[in-house]
Design a protein around this motif. Structure first.
Motif, mmCIF file in Angstrom:
data_model
loop_
_atom_site.group_PDB
_atom_site.id
_atom_site.type_symbol
_atom_site.label_atom_id
_atom_site.label_comp_id
_atom_site.label_asym_id
_atom_site.label_seq_id
_atom_site.Cartn_x
_atom_site.Cartn_y
_atom_site.Cartn_z
ATOM 1 N N LEU A 1 0.826 -1.203 0.000
ATOM 2 C CA LEU A 1 0.000 0.000 0.000
ATOM 3 C C LEU A 1 0.865 1.260 0.000
ATOM 4 O O LEU A 1 0.600 2.205 -0.758
ATOM 5 N N LEU A 2 1.889 1.277 0.845
ATOM 6 C CA LEU A 2 2.794 2.435 0.879
ATOM 7 C C LEU A 2 3.488 2.646 -0.457
ATOM 8 O O LEU A 2 3.593 3.781 -0.943
ATOM 9 N N LEU A 3 3.959 1.563 -1.055
ATOM 10 C CA LEU A 3 4.625 1.681 -2.353
ATOM 11 C C LEU A 3 3.654 2.147 -3.434
ATOM 12 O O LEU A 3 4.014 2.961 -4.287
ATOM 13 N N LYS A 4 2.434 1.646 -3.396
ATOM 14 C CA LYS A 4 1.430 2.053 -4.382
ATOM 15 C C LYS A 4 1.111 3.539 -4.241
ATOM 16 O O LYS A 4 1.029 4.257 -5.231
ATOM 17 N N HIS B 1 4.104 9.996 -7.229
ATOM 18 C CA HIS B 1 5.150 10.248 -8.227
ATOM 19 C C HIS B 1 4.528 10.389 -9.624
ATOM 20 O O HIS B 1 4.909 11.293 -10.382
ATOM 21 N N LYS B 2 3.557 9.558 -9.931
ATOM 22 C CA LYS B 2 2.896 9.622 -11.244
ATOM 23 C C LYS B 2 2.114 10.912 -11.391
ATOM 24 O O LYS B 2 2.124 11.550 -12.436
ATOM 25 N N ASN B 3 1.423 11.344 -10.312
ATOM 26 C CA ASN B 3 0.673 12.596 -10.342
ATOM 27 C C ASN B 3 1.591 13.786 -10.539
ATOM 28 O O ASN B 3 1.256 14.728 -11.256
ATOM 29 N N LYS B 4 2.760 13.771 -9.887
ATOM 30 C CA LYS B 4 3.728 14.858 -10.069
ATOM 31 C C LYS B 4 4.228 14.898 -11.505
ATOM 32 O O LYS B 4 4.407 15.963 -12.071
#
Length: 192
Positions: free
Chosen positions: A175-178, A184-187
Motif C-alpha cells: 500500500l505504501l509503495l502504491k 510520483h505519477k501525479n507529479k
C-alpha cells in the motif's frame, strides 16, 4: 524481564541452533541464488516477483525445518503439551522464557506470511494463515513423531499468528509503495 532481551532471544531462539552446520546455510544460500539466476536467464516471460518470492518461500521453509526438526537433538521420549494457551499462564507467573518463546514463534513465521503473498493463489489472509498452520502442524507433528523438540498447540497458534503478521506487513508495504508511485505519477502528470 531480567537481563538483556537480546541475550534472552539468542539463548532461546529456534533459529540460533549451534548444531546446524554452517555449510547448510551457505549451500542453501548458493542453491537459492543459483535457482533465481538460472530462472531469470532461461525464462523470458517469467514473472520475476512471483518467482523470486516463491524460491525464497521454499528456502525459508527449508531453514525453518532445519532449525526446528532436522538439527534438533533427539530426546529419549516424545514431549508434548496440548493445553491451549498454557504459555500465557506461565508468562503471568513471571516466566520470561515463555514470553521469549512466544515472541520467537511469532517472529519465526513472519517471513512465511510475507513471502506467501507473492505466490499467485495465496492472496487472502485466511489462505496465508492456512499455509502457516499447515507448515506449523507439520513441524509439530514431526517433532512429536521423531522426538525432537517440544510439540505444543501454542506453537501452532503463534506460528499462524506470525504468518498473519507477515501478510499484513506485506499488504502495508504494498500500500505504501502504491501510494508513493501514485504521488510520483501525479507529479509527473502535473509537469506535462
Amino acid at each position: 524481564m531480567e537481563g538483556c532481551l537480546f541475550h534472552e532471544l539468542k539463548q532461546y531462539a529456534t533459529l540460533y541452533n549451534p548444531d546446524i552446520p554452517d555449510y547448510i546455510f551457505l549451500n542453501s544460500f548458493w542453491i537459492t541464488s543459483a535457482l533465481i539466476a538460472i530462472l531469470l536467464i532461461i525464462k523470458k516471460d517469467l514473472n520475476i516477483k512471483r518467482t523470486v518470492m516463491g524460491i525464497l518461500f521454499v528456502e525459508c521453509i527449508f531453514i525453518i525445518f532445519c532449525s526446528t526438526v532436522v538439527y534438533r537433538e533427539t530426546l529419549p521420549e516424545a514431549r508434548s503439551n496440548f493445553i491451549p494457551f498454557w504459555n500465557y499462564q506461565a508468562i503471568r507467573k513471571g516466566d520470561d522464557r515463555c514470553f521469549v518463546e512466544v515472541l520467537l514463534n511469532v517472529i519465526l513465521f513472519i517471513p512465511i506470511g510475507f513471502l506467501a503473498c507473492g505466490l499467485r493463489r495465496i492472496n487472502k489472509w485466511w489462505k496465508v494463515a492456512l499455509v502457516g498452520a499447515v507448515i506449523s502442524c507439520t513441524i509439530e507433528g514431526l517433532q512429536l513423531w521423531l522426538q525432537k523438540g517440544f510439540c505444543e498447540l501454542d506453537d501452532v497458534f503463534h506460528n499462524t499468528l506470525g504468518t498473519i503478521v507477515g501478510y499484513k506487513l506485506y499488504q502495508w508495504i504494498a500500500l505504501l509503495l502504491k501510494r508513493n508511485m501514485m504521488k510520483h505519477k501525479n507529479k509527473q502528470n502535473q509537469k506535462i
